[in-house]
Design an enzyme around this catalytic site. Structure first.
Site, PDB file in Angstrom:
ATOM      1  N   ARG A  12       0.828  -1.209   0.000  1.00 45.82           N
ATOM      2  CA  ARG A  12       0.000   0.000   0.000  1.00 45.82           C
ATOM      3  C   ARG A  12       0.862   1.260   0.000  1.00 45.82           C
ATOM      4  NH1 ARG A  12      -2.820  -3.265   3.768  1.00 45.82           N
ATOM      5  NH2 ARG A  12      -4.901  -3.881   3.042  1.00 45.82           N
TER       6      ARG A  12
ATOM      7  N   GLU B  73      -1.438 -23.919   2.539  1.00 45.57           N
ATOM      8  CA  GLU B  73      -1.017 -24.540   3.793  1.00 45.57           C
ATOM      9  C   GLU B  73      -0.926 -23.536   4.933  1.00 45.57           C
ATOM     10  OE1 GLU B  73      -0.644 -27.102   6.310  1.00 45.57           O
ATOM     11  OE2 GLU B  73      -0.128 -28.105   4.427  1.00 45.57           O
TER      12      GLU B  73
ATOM     13  N   GLY C  86      -0.422 -21.918  10.838  1.00 38.17           N
ATOM     14  CA  GLY C  86       0.948 -21.478  10.594  1.00 38.17           C
ATOM     15  C   GLY C  86       1.850 -22.533   9.992  1.00 38.17           C
TER      16      GLY C  86
ATOM     17  N   ILE D  52       2.446 -25.520  11.019  1.00 36.23           N
ATOM     18  CA  ILE D  52       2.041 -26.919  11.184  1.00 36.23           C
ATOM     19  C   ILE D  52       1.534 -27.462   9.851  1.00 36.23           C
ATOM     20  CG2 ILE D  52       0.485 -28.501  12.381  1.00 36.23           C
ATOM     21  CD1 ILE D  52       0.343 -26.502  14.659  1.00 36.23           C
TER      22      ILE D  52
ATOM     23  N   ASP E 275     -11.153 -15.857  13.956  1.00 35.71           N
ATOM     24  CA  ASP E 275      -9.983 -16.472  13.321  1.00 35.71           C
ATOM     25  C   ASP E 275     -10.083 -17.994  13.354  1.00 35.71           C
ATOM     26  OD1 ASP E 275      -6.902 -16.213  12.517  1.00 35.71           O
ATOM     27  OD2 ASP E 275      -7.032 -17.674  14.144  1.00 35.71           O
TER      28      ASP E 275
ATOM     29  N   LYS F  90     -10.608 -21.017  10.174  1.00 34.33           N
ATOM     30  CA  LYS F  90      -9.759 -22.201  10.034  1.00 34.33           C
ATOM     31  C   LYS F  90     -10.573 -23.488  10.164  1.00 34.33           C
ATOM     32  CE  LYS F  90      -5.859 -19.595  11.869  1.00 34.33           C
ATOM     33  NZ  LYS F  90      -5.011 -19.330  13.055  1.00 34.33           N
TER      34      LYS F  90
ATOM     35  N   GLY G 187       3.114 -16.270  13.537  1.00 28.01           N
ATOM     36  CA  GLY G 187       4.425 -15.640  13.515  1.00 28.01           C
ATOM     37  C   GLY G 187       4.968 -15.568  12.110  1.00 28.01           C
TER      38      GLY G 187
END
Length: 445
Positions: free
Chosen positions: A59, A141, A146, A148, A213, A217, A314
């Site tokens: 942006r 994925e 994250g 995993i 969130d 998922k 992260g």
């Protein structure tokens, strides 16, 4: 002399170059750039082609960036960028402009790698259909848990099996908050503030704390596991905002810990998907998931019980999952072939929240007098909810100056959500019940 079998796979005689476009350069995007840069030689060897980062759409091209980001690659022309790429990586998040940009990329023949759980949970079928029509890959994925590797095992490794249940901690922020409440006795607000200070929670933690969130998922995992389209609107969602320090303390006294769980189950009637705080027995593997870590527990008919554990968020962990997808789609570009497409053949009915079946723990504040338990038990029996155990903590008033108050903690056998809601509503109407302090599901028992 026997004729050698002919292969239709064409292997380039000389190394090729694949153009990679990156949409977004925040925490995750910066780590994607770092891996593409520092591991360029290894990635080229794994892919069979050099991966050239041809542009980074942002942006604000003037904003301060990590030195690993080549500022000459920054552009505000995201639409133009995706039209000249072989692989488009999207880590912007949100619905728009991400959806339009990915559809444009697919239209121009690019393979797509995205970490956008919100978009996939809300409108994944549109992307799947576009990718299928264009004959390109759509990999994601990093959209769930994250680093995993859970999407690929459910999407590919278990495709020959019948998944019955997926049970997981898929939001690191809420797991950290609940863990701190359990280990340090913090209240919810203090634990959230600590998570924000450490960078685990956003300034506005609503998406995490209220379960949005995790619900996104859960929808993605349910769609993959049960070959049925499940959107975020199909997920019964309850966050952790109502969980108190008293709830957490009582959980420990009964041999449980509280976790925010994403649960997707298949039954003879269809599929039910939900997100809510739950009491998990301390003997269950998910009970030991601490801090900001994630874990997903999968139950399949042939494979049995499987558990996937690791860092669920992260920059570096998520970028690791992104690069894994980039390598996969890039190898398909070089060697030929396609990754898996949407599998929605089962088209199972998606059941309402009222159809969910589980055990419950109901904690009540009642008048301390004879016959109270009998009245409460009669209400449960009337609604077909069977009592497993009743506990009465040492008497104490939750309000100063109130001496005639006691607590009852009732654990039930398995019942439907509909039956429990009706039961709780009826209990609240009893004169001897001052208030319902909490209602928590018991999962993993």
């Amino acid at each position: 002399m026997a004729q050698q079998p002919r292969s239709d796979r064409t292997i380039p005689l000389e190394p090729t170059t694949l153009r990679v476009a990156l949409l977004g350069c925040g925490v995750v995007g910066t780590e994607v750039v770092r891996l593409l840069t520092t591991q360029a030689a290894d990635l080229a060897a794994r892919v069979g082609a050099r991966l050239e980062l041809v542009g980074i759409a942002v942006r604000d091209v003037e904003a301060e960036r990590d030195p690993v980001v080549d500022r000459s690659l920054l552009t505000s022309d995201a639409e133009g960028l995706v039209e000249k790429a072989d692989v488009v990586v999207e880590v912007v998040g949100g619905i728009e402009p991400a959806r339009s940009l990915l559809l444009r990329a697919i239209e121009h023949g690019a393979a797509v790698v995205t970490a956008n759980k919100a978009l996939l949970a809300q409108d994944g079928p549109t992307l799947y259909a576009a990718a299928d029509a264009a004959g390109v890959d759509l990999y994601f994925e990093a959209a769930v848990a994250g680093a995993i590797p859970i999407v690929r095992p459910v999407r590919e490794s278990l495709v020959g099996d019948r998944v019955q249940r997926v049970l997981g901690i898929v939001n690191g922020t809420t797991n950290y908050v609940l863990d701190r409440m359990a280990t340090e006795g913090l209240d919810l607000d203090a634990a959230v503030a600590e998570a924000q200070a450490l960078g685990y929670a956003e300034a506005d933690p609503t998406a995490d704390v209220e379960g949005f969130d995790a619900a996104a998922k859960a929808a993605i995992l349910a769609s993959l596991a049960f070959h049925t389209r499940v959107s975020i609107d199909d997920v019964d969602r309850q966050g952790i905002s109502s969980v108190t320090a008293d709830d957490v303390a009582w959980a420990a006294r009964t041999g449980h810990t509280i976790k925010l769980l994403a649960i997707a189950e298949r039954s003879d009637e269809g599929v039910q998907v939900r997100v809510h705080p739950a009491l998990v027995p301390l003997t269950h593997p998910l009970a030991g998931v601490r801090g900001a870590f994630n874990a997903v527990f999968v139950e399949a008919e042939a494979a049995g019980e499987l558990m996937f554990y690791g860092r669920g968020a992260g920059g570096a962990p998520t970028a690791s999952a992104v690069l894994g997808d980039v390598v996969s789609v890039a190898r398909h570009r070089v060697l030929g072939g396609r990754g898996p497409v949407e599998s929605a053949y089962a088209a199972l009915p998606v059941l309402p929240a009222s159809a969910a079946r589980t055990r419950y723990q109901v904690r009540l504040e009642v008048t301390d007098q004879p016959g109270v338990l009998a009245q409460v038990a009669a209400v449960l029996a009337e609604h077909g909810v069977s009592i497993e155990a009743v506990r009465q903590p040492p008497g104490r008033a939750l309000e100063p100056g109130v001496d005639d108050v006691a607590q009852l903690v009732i654990s039930t056998h398995t019942a439907t959500e509909a039956a429990l809601r009706a039961t709780v509503a009826a209990i609240e109407g009893l004169d001897v019940v001052r208030r319902v302090l909490s209602v928590l599901r018991v999962e993993g028992a």
